[in-house]
Scaffold this motif. Structure first.
Motif, PDB file in Angstrom:
ATOM      1  N   ARG A 166      -7.641 -13.344   5.827  1.00 16.11           N
ATOM      2  CA  ARG A 166      -6.741 -14.206   5.035  1.00 16.11           C
ATOM      3  C   ARG A 166      -5.309 -13.686   5.149  1.00 16.11           C
ATOM      4  NH1 ARG A 166      -4.546 -17.908   2.362  1.00 16.11           N
ATOM      5  NH2 ARG A 166      -5.394 -18.767   0.424  1.00 16.11           N
ATOM      6  N   LEU A 203      -5.352 -19.118  -5.711  1.00 15.78           N
ATOM      7  CA  LEU A 203      -5.221 -17.739  -5.241  1.00 15.78           C
ATOM      8  C   LEU A 203      -5.042 -16.785  -6.417  1.00 15.78           C
ATOM      9  CD1 LEU A 203      -5.026 -15.680  -2.986  1.00 15.78           C
ATOM     10  CD2 LEU A 203      -2.589 -16.267  -2.715  1.00 15.78           C
ATOM     11  N   ALA A 240      -3.271  -6.480  -7.471  1.00 16.34           N
ATOM     12  CA  ALA A 240      -4.428  -7.370  -7.542  1.00 16.34           C
ATOM     13  C   ALA A 240      -4.516  -8.226  -6.280  1.00 16.34           C
ATOM     14  CB  ALA A 240      -4.328  -8.249  -8.783  1.00 16.34           C
ATOM     15  N   LEU A 241      -3.371  -8.733  -5.831  1.00 15.72           N
ATOM     16  CA  LEU A 241      -3.366  -9.518  -4.594  1.00 15.72           C
ATOM     17  C   LEU A 241      -3.763  -8.647  -3.405  1.00 15.72           C
ATOM     18  CD1 LEU A 241      -2.755 -12.060  -2.950  1.00 15.72           C
ATOM     19  CD2 LEU A 241      -0.340 -11.353  -2.906  1.00 15.72           C
ATOM     20  N   GLU A 265     -10.400  -7.309   0.701  1.00 14.14           N
ATOM     21  CA  GLU A 265     -11.766  -7.829   0.774  1.00 14.14           C
ATOM     22  C   GLU A 265     -11.859  -9.089   1.627  1.00 14.14           C
ATOM     23  OE1 GLU A 265     -12.872  -8.477  -3.244  1.00 14.14           O
ATOM     24  OE2 GLU A 265     -12.925  -6.332  -3.769  1.00 14.14           O
ATOM     25  N   HIS A 266     -10.710  -9.645   1.997  1.00 18.38           N
ATOM     26  CA  HIS A 266     -10.666 -10.860   2.823  1.00 18.38           C
ATOM     27  C   HIS A 266      -9.667 -10.624   3.962  1.00 18.38           C
ATOM     28  CE1 HIS A 266     -12.030 -12.101  -1.186  1.00 18.38           C
ATOM     29  NE2 HIS A 266     -12.695 -13.081  -0.579  1.00 18.38           N
ATOM     30  N   ALA A 313      -5.638  -5.955  -3.382  1.00 14.05           N
ATOM     31  CA  ALA A 313      -7.064  -5.625  -3.434  1.00 14.05           C
ATOM     32  C   ALA A 313      -7.907  -6.797  -2.943  1.00 14.05           C
ATOM     33  CB  ALA A 313      -7.454  -5.236  -4.860  1.00 14.05           C
ATOM     34  N   TRP A 314      -7.527  -7.999  -3.316  1.00 14.34           N
ATOM     35  CA  TRP A 314      -8.273  -9.178  -2.880  1.00 14.34           C
ATOM     36  C   TRP A 314      -8.148  -9.374  -1.369  1.00 14.34           C
ATOM     37  CZ3 TRP A 314      -7.198 -13.969  -0.668  1.00 14.34           C
ATOM     38  CH2 TRP A 314      -8.213 -14.926  -0.759  1.00 14.34           C
ATOM     39  N   LEU A 315      -6.942  -9.155  -0.836  1.00 11.30           N
ATOM     40  CA  LEU A 315      -6.749  -9.310   0.603  1.00 11.30           C
ATOM     41  C   LEU A 315      -7.527  -8.259   1.390  1.00 11.30           C
ATOM     42  CD1 LEU A 315      -2.946 -10.191   0.797  1.00 11.30           C
ATOM     43  CD2 LEU A 315      -4.889 -11.709   1.211  1.00 11.30           C
ATOM     44  N   ALA A 357      -8.379 -16.295  -7.980  1.00 12.94           N
ATOM     45  CA  ALA A 357      -9.294 -15.560  -7.100  1.00 12.94           C
ATOM     46  C   ALA A 357      -9.017 -14.062  -7.113  1.00 12.94           C
ATOM     47  CB  ALA A 357      -9.206 -16.102  -5.674  1.00 12.94           C
ATOM     48  N   CYS A 358      -7.739 -13.686  -7.122  1.00 18.60           N
ATOM     49  CA  CYS A 358      -7.406 -12.268  -7.035  1.00 18.60           C
ATOM     50  C   CYS A 358      -7.148 -11.636  -8.398  1.00 18.60           C
ATOM     51  CB  CYS A 358      -6.213 -12.059  -6.099  1.00 18.60           C
ATOM     52  SG  CYS A 358      -4.638 -12.677  -6.716  1.00 18.60           S
ATOM     53  N   GLY A 359      -7.101 -12.441  -9.448  1.00 15.52           N
ATOM     54  CA  GLY A 359      -6.868 -11.897 -10.775  1.00 15.52           C
ATOM     55  C   GLY A 359      -5.440 -11.448 -11.013  1.00 15.52           C
TER      56      GLY A 359
END
Length: 341
Positions: free
Chosen positions: A133, A104, A122-123, A129-130, A125-127, A107-109
């Motif tokens: 999740r 994780l 960063a987390l 896009e998903h 922003a990734w969430l 994946a999220c950087g």
């Protein structure tokens, strides 16, 4: 330093959870600081904070290493019948790691070594896009700095812990194995479990609790009020032994390596500290403190920060945090009496 009165209880049992900040109790036993104070101490390794809490309340343990909010939660009757509990000495400050699984974090950087706000964003922003999740993150106990720090870190990224995450409770020794199994996506816990996750390649420290709450009291020695009243000379001896252990630890780097070797004994932390050369105290990213000016003396002002989330929890149940109870739990009166008697 000898006590002016012999302890009423020459034999006693103290509980601990396998964490690096149980070190002062382990040092006091292994080096002989308890014995110098006329105490024969058995250290009882417990698996969960709730079990440790209940054993102290029932008198099965004379006292224990505790999460700093736990004496207040016990006194207020949160999750069990009220039990007036005191924290006469602080055992550690800082030391918590916020960890995401390696998968994780990559994946999220959410890279380690960046400010907590950056990794939280960063987390987030990734969430975004998903959206399907919903990560599962673990903490050690509902009324703990780990729980509060985890929520505060997520809020820095605009995440709602109750909407965007699933928060679960796990004992500290189960964190790394559960992360490896894929049953959780991250956790907030004290050492050595954060650095062990990194060492084993299953997790990455993305924030340190010290960055969010600098120098917060993390663990304390907890005893019930009735025990403290019944055995005042024993409590004085306990405090003095813990202070002596802290002073010994501060005097030489070799002492930190020796302490690490004691923690590595099977009754204590065993193989969980095998990746450590020493205790890595006062260093980035976690800044664990077990010695230094003012570290061990109870600090009501610092505990106010720790108690704020608990006060908000009580407000949600139409209850108020009794400031008098807060002061009674964390007053330095026993510490000062022991050190200036």
């Amino acid at each position: 330093m000898e006590t002016s009165q012999p302890p009423e209880l020459p034999h006693l049992t103290l509980g601990f959870i396998p964490l690096l900040d149980a070190a002062l109790l382990i040092i006091a036993r292994e080096y002989g600081f308890f014995a110098e104070q006329g105490l024969e101490v058995t250290l009882s390794r417990e698996n969960t904070w709730s079990t440790l809490r209940d054993k102290v309340a029932a008198g099965l343990l004379d006292g224990a290493q505790m999460l700093s909010p736990l004496p207040l939660a016990m006194s207020l009757g949160l999750e069990r019948a009220p039990c007036d509990t005191l924290a006469p000495v602080t055992l550690s400050r800082n030391g918590n790691a916020l960890v995401l699984s390696t998968a994780l974090a990559d994946a999220c950087g959410a890279a380690g070594g960046t400010p907590p706000r950056a990794s939280a964003r960063a987390l987030a922003a990734w969430l975004a896009e998903h959206p399907r999740r919903r990560p599962r993150l673990a903490m050690v106990y509902p009324y703990s700095c780990q729980h509060y720090l985890l929520r505060e870190w997520l809020a820095l990224g605009g995440l709602d812990p109750d909407r965007d995450m699933e928060l679960v409770v796990l004992p500290p020794p189960r964190m790394v194995a559960t992360l490896r199994e894929g049953a959780i996506d991250g956790f907030c816990v004290g050492e050595p479990w954060g650095s062990l996750a990194e060492h084993d390649g299953v997790g990455q420290i993305v924030a340190g609790g010290a960055d969010l709450w600098p120098d917060h009291p993390e663990k304390v020695l907890g005893v019930t009020r009735s025990w403290a009243r019944r055995y005042p000379a024993t409590l004085t001896a306990l405090i003095r032994a813990v202070v002596a252990a802290s002073q010994w630890l501060a005097t030489a780097p070799d002492h930190q390596r020796q302490a690490r070797d004691w923690l590595a004994l099977p009754p204590y932390l065993d193989r969980s500290v095998g990746h450590l050369d020493d205790l890595r105290l006062n260093s980035a990213p976690l800044y664990q403190r077990l010695f230094g000016e003012g570290v061990l003396r109870p600090d009501i002002e610092a505990m106010g920060r720790v108690a704020d989330p608990l006060a908000r929890h009580l407000a949600g149940s139409a209850r108020r945090l009794d400031i008098r109870t807060l002061h009674e739990c964390y007053a330095p009166v026993h510490f000062d009496a022991a050190m200036h008697q």
